[in-house]
Motif scaffolding. Structure first.
Motif, PDB file in Angstrom:
ATOM      1  N   THR A 228       0.813  -1.213   0.000  1.00  0.00           N
ATOM      2  CA  THR A 228       0.000   0.000   0.000  1.00  0.00           C
ATOM      3  C   THR A 228       0.853   1.273   0.000  1.00  0.00           C
ATOM      4  N   GLU A 229       1.963   1.274   0.713  1.00  0.00           N
ATOM      5  CA  GLU A 229       2.796   2.478   0.768  1.00  0.00           C
ATOM      6  C   GLU A 229       3.327   2.838  -0.618  1.00  0.00           C
ATOM      7  N   LEU A 231       2.089   1.858  -3.560  1.00  0.00           N
ATOM      8  CA  LEU A 231       0.994   2.198  -4.463  1.00  0.00           C
ATOM      9  C   LEU A 231       0.455   3.597  -4.177  1.00  0.00           C
ATOM     10  N   ASN A 232       0.395   3.983  -2.900  1.00  0.00           N
ATOM     11  CA  ASN A 232      -0.069   5.328  -2.561  1.00  0.00           C
ATOM     12  C   ASN A 232       0.917   6.385  -3.070  1.00  0.00           C
ATOM     13  N   LEU A 233       2.208   6.097  -2.955  1.00  0.00           N
ATOM     14  CA  LEU A 233       3.213   7.042  -3.422  1.00  0.00           C
ATOM     15  C   LEU A 233       3.090   7.244  -4.926  1.00  0.00           C
ATOM     16  N   THR A 235       0.471   6.648  -6.840  1.00  0.00           N
ATOM     17  CA  THR A 235      -0.798   7.288  -7.187  1.00  0.00           C
ATOM     18  C   THR A 235      -0.717   8.801  -6.991  1.00  0.00           C
ATOM     19  N   THR A 236      -0.112   9.222  -5.875  1.00  0.00           N
ATOM     20  CA  THR A 236       0.074  10.658  -5.627  1.00  0.00           C
ATOM     21  C   THR A 236       0.988  11.283  -6.670  1.00  0.00           C
ATOM     22  N   HIS A 245       7.371  13.214  -4.740  1.00  0.00           N
ATOM     23  CA  HIS A 245       6.441  12.266  -5.367  1.00  0.00           C
ATOM     24  C   HIS A 245       6.624  12.374  -6.885  1.00  0.00           C
TER      25      HIS A 245
END
Length: 391
Positions: A228-229, A231-233, A235-236, A245
């Motif tokens: 998740t970490e 993928l969140n990075l 996506t941002t 980012h």
């Protein structure tokens, strides 16, 4: 007409004895006929051959006796036939002589037109002959590729003057090693890890939509959802890029309002390997360099941006660990970028064109060869924008 002899005693006559007619008894017509007959007989009479003629005749006779002369040499058919052939050869040369002369002139100007280039004069650059592709890379090269030709890249030949001209086109450059079982993982599971890694690389670096700045759904879709970490990075970074980012860490993207690909080919070179990983997994190592030729709207000037990416992937045994079957975990992602504006964090690569003033911050790092794949990317290299020795 021959002069008539003066009257008087003639050879063979006995003057005063009446042995022959006197000169007065021969008429002019009879004398003229006599002279003409004498001239004809003289012309037809055999002549005594000269000493040289006798020597030649004797030599020919001896050669004939020894069988050294061709058949029919006396009567003529053999040499007449030879003369006939010679005449035909001359006519044949007369017909082909002009085209042959033109061909000789053309070859003199462009000797490479002769099949096989026997004179070794063919253009050694890819412009003269098609550049032979390199075999697939199976191990790290021992040195950087040698200098390529000095040709300037064009839209028709965007990789001119680059070692990448001999590299594979796009996806063809990402070939997979033959899968074998690893630890508790079957051959099929290892094959799956390799295929998923390939999908990640292709969508992140070669897909036209990704290169235009669109969201790389396929690449994101093969990553383990439990990461998740990461993928969140990503996506941002794709939604709102900044220095912390940056989508360029994983994806190759160009601003479609600024540049576009020169053609539809991206050159690719690299290799993929695998081995047993920790905790019942297979570890996949991928190291690839991508060369992008680009042009600006309304211009034919070509600039190239070179991106080298290294990723380490892991696929764990789902029978032993809580993982999503068929998904891969990204353990490392690293990159080296050649010919892009420094310290610009808008989520796009910005190639520098020779005809334009540089954009972004001036380079502050060391000079490197972006085509040198003989060394690994240094994990602890200092941050900063370096200088490339060639593009």
């Amino acid at each position: 007409m021959a002069d008539r002899p003066s009257e008087g005693p003639r050879p063979g006559s006995d003057e005063g004895e009446g042995a022959g007619p006197s000169s007065s008894s021969i008429s002019d017509d009879e004398w003229q006929k006599f002279v003409q007959d004498a001239e004809r007989e003289a012309a037809s009479a055999p002549k005594e051959p000269s000493a040289r003629a006798r020597m030649v005749t004797e030599r020919l006779r001896q050669q004939e006796a020894r069988g050294e002369l061709p058949p029919g040499w006396r009567t003529g058919p053999a040499w007449q036939e030879m003369n006939g052939q010679a005449a035909r050869r001359r006519r044949r040369w007369a017909i082909v002589g002009v085209p042959l002369a033109v061909a000789v002139a053309v070859v003199a100007i462009r000797p490479s037109l002769i099949p096989g280039d026997p004179f070794g004069t063919a253009d050694s650059s890819p412009q003269g002959v098609a550049a032979s592709p390199l075999p697939a890379e199976t191990a790290a090269p021992t040195a950087a590729p040698g200098a390529a030709d000095s040709a300037v890249p064009t839209v028709a030949r965007p990789f001119a003057g680059s070692p990448a001209e001999r590299w594979a086109d796009g996806e063809a450059g990402i070939s997979l090693p033959k899968a074998t079982p690893v630890g508790t993982l079957s051959k099929g599971q290892v094959e799956q890890a390799l295929q998923q890694t390939r999908k990640l690389l292709v969508d992140a670096n070669l897909d036209p939509a990704t290169l235009r700045g669109e969201r790389p759904e396929t690449a994101l879709g093969v990553i383990e959802p439990r990461q998740t970490e990461l993928l969140n990075l990503l996506t941002t970074a794709l939604r709102k890029p900044d220095k912390d980012h940056d989508p360029l860490w994983m994806f190759s993207r160009f601003d479609p309002d600024e540049v576009r690909l020169a053609g539809d080919v991206v050159k690719t070179r690299g290799r993929m390997t695998f081995k047993a990983g920790e905790d019942a997994s297979v570890a996949v190592h991928a190291d690839y360099t991508f060369v992008y030729p680009l042009v600006r709207e309304g211009s034919t000037e070509v600039a190239r941006t070179i991106v080298r990416r290294v990723v380490d992937i892991e696929l764990s045994d789902p029978a032993r660990y809580q993982v999503t079957p068929g998904k891969i975990a990204v353990l490392r992602y690293d990159q080296e970028i050649g010919n892009s504006a420094c310290d610009v964090y808008d989520g796009y690569l910005h190639p520098q064109f020779d005809s334009s003033a540089p954009t972004g911050a001036p380079p502050s790092g060391p000079t490197t060869d972006p085509y040198d794949r003989s060394k690994d990317i240094e994990a602890d290299r200092a941050e900063g924008c370096g200088i490339v020795s060639r593009t």
